[in-house]
Design an enzyme around this catalytic site. Structure first.
Site, PDB file in Angstrom:
ATOM      1  N   LYS A 125      -1.668  -3.002   2.150  1.00 26.26           N
ATOM      2  CA  LYS A 125      -0.363  -3.136   1.493  1.00 26.26           C
ATOM      3  C   LYS A 125      -0.395  -2.528   0.099  1.00 26.26           C
ATOM      4  O   LYS A 125       0.588  -1.948  -0.357  1.00 26.26           O
ATOM      5  CB  LYS A 125       0.056  -4.600   1.422  1.00 26.26           C
ATOM      6  N   LYS A 175      -2.085  -0.867  15.062  1.00 26.12           N
ATOM      7  CA  LYS A 175      -1.283  -2.033  15.442  1.00 26.12           C
ATOM      8  C   LYS A 175       0.206  -1.701  15.503  1.00 26.12           C
ATOM      9  O   LYS A 175       0.697  -0.950  14.668  1.00 26.12           O
ATOM     10  CB  LYS A 175      -1.535  -3.102  14.361  1.00 26.12           C
ATOM     11  N   LYS A 216       6.417  -3.333  12.434  1.00 28.95           N
ATOM     12  CA  LYS A 216       7.790  -2.976  12.089  1.00 28.95           C
ATOM     13  C   LYS A 216       7.846  -2.041  10.881  1.00 28.95           C
ATOM     14  O   LYS A 216       8.876  -1.445  10.608  1.00 28.95           O
ATOM     15  CB  LYS A 216       8.636  -4.239  11.881  1.00 28.95           C
TER      16      LYS A 216
END
Ligand code: TYM
Length: 332
Positions: free
Chosen positions: A114, A196, A199
């Site tokens: 992130k 993975k 979204k």
């Protein structure tokens, strides 16, 4: 006294959910609610660690609550609530921050990923995010946490913090166990089966959303990356097909061995066509129920209000113990 074991889990209201979120987490919650005392939370405090438009956050929070119910979470059996409604979550986070090591938080793979994506907004909340997650879990004296594979490291941190606190101040927290299924704990991107399904993927062909319309589902499955082997076999050399078979198996209840036999001698076209039907039909009842709940906002409000009251009672009890052990004087 309720003697059942305790389950806690949550999902962030940070936009539309993928079938990865559903298969890895929510779908498994349903089976647990008959046997365990379950707390299912919409973790809005977590969501603001990346920029959110306030009106979208409000909408996504209610959406997610409706999706929990549409997936089969039963508020008569489980406590369903919104994280920011129970302030004990942030209060415990502060205490746990003071026993969390910077080094350990720095090693969290999700933080590292992130941090790369949010370079312009590398805020402290993103760094202490796993401590808030530990607080969520530990406040309820949780036994089991049903999550996808990507949350395993965060669960280990929650266990470490529970043990560290217990060793420092005497037994206070239950040390929770992750509940990660062997099949479906990591649904991969349809465009890149090495990563993975998420979204936040820039390519929307990589994921199927729970609320995708049938034509979108068909299109995305048709375009899913496979290989040139041309056999429907469940093996690591064929990661694209393996992932599609996992999805098929979970939605249809048929084992992967059965699917191998069923599609022996068939090409990928037929397999993908059938898979699209299975997913469309599997999601149809959920989508219909979602529409129903979204038209009944008053009902949703009753659910989250009752949920917060119940959650608050349990969470406060733990927090009171923690404050006492740390040496804070009770207000009386
Ligand atoms: P979140 O919102 O990113 O994801 C919600 C759940 O979906 C699972 N998941 C997947 N499972 C299989 N395949 C995938 N491709 C996939 N993508 C996501 C995640 O593992 C997760 O179970 N930090 C958490 C939310 C959280 C939480 C908690 C969870 C906050 N507090 C306490 C459990 C207990 C998160 O960001 O999940």
């Amino acid at each position: 006294m309720d003697e059942r074991k305790i389950v806690f889990s949550g999902v962030q209201p940070s936009g539309a959910l993928t079938i990865g979120n559903y298969i890895g987490a929510i779908k498994n919650w349903i089976d647990l609610q008959d046997e365990y005392n379950c707390f299912y939370c919409v973790v809005d405090l977590h969501a603001i660690t990346v920029p959110q438009e306030p009106k979208n956050l409000r909408k996504n929070t209610l959406d997610l609550l409706a999706l929990y119910l549409a997936s089969g979470v039963d508020p008569e059996k489980a406590t369903v609530f919104i994280q920011s409604h129970v302030s004990a979550h942030t209060e415990l986070t502060w205490v746990l921050n003071t026993i969390s090591y910077m080094g350990q938080l720095n090693r969290m793979t999700q933080f590292k990923e992130k941090a790369q994506r949010n370079e312009a907004n590398l805020n402290a909340g993103l760094f202490t995010y796993p401590v808030l997650m530990a607080s969520d879990i530990l406040l309820y004296q949780t036994d089991l946490v049903p999550v996808g594979e990507d949350q395993k490291q965060h669960l280990e941190l929650a266990r470490d913090l529970a043990e560290r606190f217990n060793n420092k101040y005497s037994d206070t927290f239950k040390v929770p166990d992750p509940l990660i299924k062997t099949v479906g704990a990591k649904i991969m991107s349809l465009q890149n089966p090495e990563s993975k399904m998420s979204k936040s993927d820039a390519d929307d062909n990589g994921y199927i959303l729970l609320l995708d319309k049938p034509d979108a589902i068909e299109r995305k499955i048709k375009r899913a990356v496979t290989d040139s082997i041309g056999e429907v076999r469940y093996r690591d050399e064929q990661p694209g097909i393996k992932n599609l078979m996992n999805i098929y198996s979970i939605f249809s209840g048929e084992s992967v061995e059965h699917l191998e036999k069923k599609y022996e001698g068939e090409g990928y076209g037929k397999f993908k066509g059938d898979l699209a039907d299975v997913v469309v039909e599997g999601l149809r009842p959920l989508q219909e129920k979602y529409d129903y709940y979204m038209k009944n906002k008053d009902y949703l409000e009753t659910i989250y209000k009752e949920g917060a009251e119940n959650a608050e009672r349990v969470a406060r009890k733990t927090l009171r113990k923690v404050y006492k052990k740390v040496g804070f004087i009770p207000r009386g």
